[in-house]
Design a protein around this motif. Structure first.
Motif: not given
Length: 172
Positions: A86-89, A137-141, A143-149
């Motif tokens: 979650k974003r809160a986490y 909660e996907p971190p789509d917005t 800025a400090d997150v990088i998505d990796l498949d």
């Protein structure tokens, strides 16, 4: 900017520990598995097939945040595997600092569920994966997150992570 921590995040079975350990070795940083920060009560609850509540997770997240703070003070960096669903986490782990990066491991739920079901000796039963996807909660917005498949082999994913962190100026 020098980063204090890289948190490898995602649902159980997505490869956080495997990728985190490889990444830490490549960077020469220590690796910590977030599972090791859970209380015995949390482990027992999950082993019994009961999803954790936010109240169960706060002390766990605070312990991980303390480990990040220790790395920040020591200037050593740390890679931590932590679901951070979650974003809160994630905000709790950030604790107002901008020196943390999250690597969000994503992939086909069927692939991740199959990987979790194939694991042996782990307290998290595959039956809880659906609750993890529901909690995520996907971190789509953020800025400090990088998505990796998670579909490629782990060394390939780690190469992509390091390249993305370098492009951002987080690693030299």
């Amino acid at each position: 900017m020098t980063i204090a921590a890289i948190v490898v995040m995602g649902v159980s079975g997505c490869g956080k520990s495997t990728l985190g350990a490889i990444l830490a070795e490549r960077l020469g940083w220590p690796f910590e598995d977030g599972d090791g920060f859970h209380s015995p009560a949390n482990v027992a609850k999950m082993a019994a097939g009961t999803p954790l509540t936010d109240d169960d997770r706060w002390p766990w997240l605070d312990a991980i945040a303390a480990r990040i703070a220790a790395a920040r003070i020591a200037g050593t960096g740390v890679v931590i595997a932590c679901s951070a669903l979650k974003r809160a986490y994630r905000d709790r782990l950030r604790a107002g600092h901008a020196d943390i990066r999250f690597l969000h491991l994503t992939g086909d739920p069927a692939l991740i569920m199959a990987r979790q079901a194939a694991r042996s000796g782990h307290y998290m039963p595959a039956s809880l994966i659906a609750s993890q996807f529901a909690t995520l909660e996907p971190p789509d917005t953020e800025a400090d997150v990088i998505d990796l498949d998670v579909d490629p082999e782990p060394p390939v994913i780690v190469q992509k992570a390091i390249a993305a962190l370098r492009r951002r100026g987080d690693l030299v």
